[in-house]
Write a protein that holds these residues in place. Structure first.
Motif, PDB file in Angstrom:
ATOM      1  N   GLN A  49     -40.011  37.258  -9.879  1.00  0.00           N
ATOM      2  CA  GLN A  49     -38.840  38.067  -9.588  1.00  0.00           C
ATOM      3  C   GLN A  49     -38.773  39.264 -10.513  1.00  0.00           C
ATOM      4  O   GLN A  49     -39.233  39.214 -11.659  1.00  0.00           O
ATOM      5  N   ALA A  50     -38.139  40.323 -10.042  1.00  0.00           N
ATOM      6  CA  ALA A  50     -37.801  41.432 -10.924  1.00  0.00           C
ATOM      7  C   ALA A  50     -36.587  41.046 -11.760  1.00  0.00           C
ATOM      8  O   ALA A  50     -35.788  40.192 -11.371  1.00  0.00           O
ATOM      9  N   TRP A  51     -36.428  41.673 -12.910  1.00  0.00           N
ATOM     10  CA  TRP A  51     -35.229  41.487 -13.710  1.00  0.00           C
ATOM     11  C   TRP A  51     -34.024  41.997 -12.926  1.00  0.00           C
ATOM     12  O   TRP A  51     -34.099  43.039 -12.282  1.00  0.00           O
ATOM     13  N   HIS A  52     -32.909  41.267 -13.001  1.00  0.00           N
ATOM     14  CA  HIS A  52     -31.745  41.646 -12.202  1.00  0.00           C
ATOM     15  C   HIS A  52     -30.470  41.026 -12.761  1.00  0.00           C
ATOM     16  O   HIS A  52     -30.510  40.106 -13.574  1.00  0.00           O
TER      17      HIS A  52
ATOM     18  N   ALA B 283     -36.365  46.728 -15.241  1.00  0.00           N
ATOM     19  CA  ALA B 283     -35.992  46.243 -13.915  1.00  0.00           C
ATOM     20  C   ALA B 283     -36.746  46.998 -12.827  1.00  0.00           C
ATOM     21  O   ALA B 283     -37.196  46.409 -11.841  1.00  0.00           O
TER      22      ALA B 283
ATOM     23  N   LYS C   2     -40.503  45.880 -12.241  1.00  0.00           N
ATOM     24  CA  LYS C   2     -40.741  44.624 -11.534  1.00  0.00           C
ATOM     25  C   LYS C   2     -41.795  43.766 -12.246  1.00  0.00           C
ATOM     26  O   LYS C   2     -41.617  43.410 -13.388  1.00  0.00           O
ATOM     27  N   GLU C   3     -42.919  43.482 -11.596  1.00  0.00           N
ATOM     28  CA  GLU C   3     -43.880  42.559 -12.192  1.00  0.00           C
ATOM     29  C   GLU C   3     -44.538  43.117 -13.449  1.00  0.00           C
ATOM     30  O   GLU C   3     -45.094  42.363 -14.244  1.00  0.00           O
TER      31      GLU C   3
ATOM     32  N   TRP D 252     -28.863  39.693 -17.677  1.00  0.00           N
ATOM     33  CA  TRP D 252     -30.177  40.107 -17.192  1.00  0.00           C
ATOM     34  C   TRP D 252     -31.076  38.868 -17.180  1.00  0.00           C
ATOM     35  O   TRP D 252     -31.234  38.184 -18.197  1.00  0.00           O
ATOM     36  N   HIS D 253     -31.680  38.566 -16.013  1.00  0.00           N
ATOM     37  CA  HIS D 253     -32.521  37.382 -15.906  1.00  0.00           C
ATOM     38  C   HIS D 253     -33.529  37.544 -14.777  1.00  0.00           C
ATOM     39  O   HIS D 253     -33.413  38.449 -13.941  1.00  0.00           O
ATOM     40  N   ARG D 254     -34.493  36.650 -14.769  1.00  0.00           N
ATOM     41  CA  ARG D 254     -35.472  36.605 -13.679  1.00  0.00           C
ATOM     42  C   ARG D 254     -36.071  35.206 -13.593  1.00  0.00           C
ATOM     43  O   ARG D 254     -36.060  34.434 -14.561  1.00  0.00           O
TER      44      ARG D 254
ATOM     45  N   TRP E 238     -39.704  33.382 -13.137  1.00  0.00           N
ATOM     46  CA  TRP E 238     -41.058  33.868 -13.427  1.00  0.00           C
ATOM     47  C   TRP E 238     -42.057  32.719 -13.412  1.00  0.00           C
ATOM     48  O   TRP E 238     -42.107  31.896 -14.321  1.00  0.00           O
TER      49      TRP E 238
END
Length: 243
Positions: free
Chosen positions: A114-117, A172, A175-176, A201-203, A205
């Motif tokens: 996932q991207a950071w979001h 963010a 992305k990867e 802010w989380h993802r 991974w």
């Protein structure tokens, strides 16, 4: 069952997350694993609809709506009533209502990155900090793994009540390829729960596609209006148990 202390609750408000180690015991873990495996087997036999990483090996993709009548297992409701509800009411300072109850899944070498979001935040907006502060305390989200070495949740501690930095916005957008400053890997074992503010802010991974079975749920203050993505859930949740 563990109830967060006043000191732990303060840590949660300040840092945006709190890990409760061994929040529930081996019997509960076994019951929840058995319930998930039952749902998976019902999916493999065609009784319920699941998305798959590898159906033959019993590896599902993310499962949503585990409290829906077709996927329901009594163990989920017992866990919610006996262990989770008292904890949720501490975080929300009152009665909670269901928003989502599902499982994050991985395995079979299928990458997930996932991207950071922020879940409902507005990164980069002029009123970002005001928006984040307005929603703080109205909801709580958590991850609870059912198998060992869960390290797939990445967060930026104490990022939940302030405006995003330029570096965070850049990460963010990358992305990867992100290089997020101040990131922390949340390491959990079965029985642990990581409660967190969804606007931290989380993802997720898991680029190597390692096996994952992590219950992932969110609850809001009971009086908060039902949101668009929740429409129809009340009818499902109040449907009498089958069998």
């Amino acid at each position: 069952m563990r109830i967060p202390t006043a000191e732990q609750l303060q840590t949660y408000h300040e840092q945006g997350y709190l890990i409760l180690r061994q929040a529930f015991g081996p019997q509960r873990i076994d019951a929840l694993r058995d319930a998930v495996h039952s749902a998976i087997e019902r999916g493999r036999s065609g009784q319920i609809e699941l998305n798959w990483i590898d159906r033959e090996r019993g590896l599902p993709e993310r499962i949503s709506h585990l409290l829906h009548p077709d996927k329901y297992e009594r163990a989920f409701a017992d866990w919610l009533a006996e262990d989770l509800a008292p904890q949720l009411e501490v975080f929300l300072q009152g009665p909670a209502r269901h928003s989502l109850f599902g499982m994050l899944a991985g395995g079979g070498g299928r990458a997930y990155a996932q991207a950071w979001h922020r879940d409902i935040g507005k990164p980069g907006a002029a009123d970002e900090a005001e928006f984040l502060q307005k929603h703080h305390g109205r909801s709580v989200q958590f991850n609870a793994p059912l198998i060992a070495e869960d390290h797939f949740l990445h967060i930026v501690p104490a990022s939940h009540l302030r405006a995003s930095t330029e570096d965070e916005l850049t990460a963010a957008a990358a992305k990867e390829q992100a290089n997020m400053p101040g990131a922390l890997i949340v390491e959990l074992e079965p029985g642990d729960i990581a409660y967190y503010n969804a606007n931290l802010w989380h993802r997720g991974w898991n680029p190597e596609g390692q096996k994952r079975m992590t219950l992932h749920c969110a609850f809001w203050k009971a009086e908060y209006p039902v949101m668009r993505h929740e429409y129809g859930q009340r009818e499902a949740l109040t449907t009498p148990e089958k069998g």
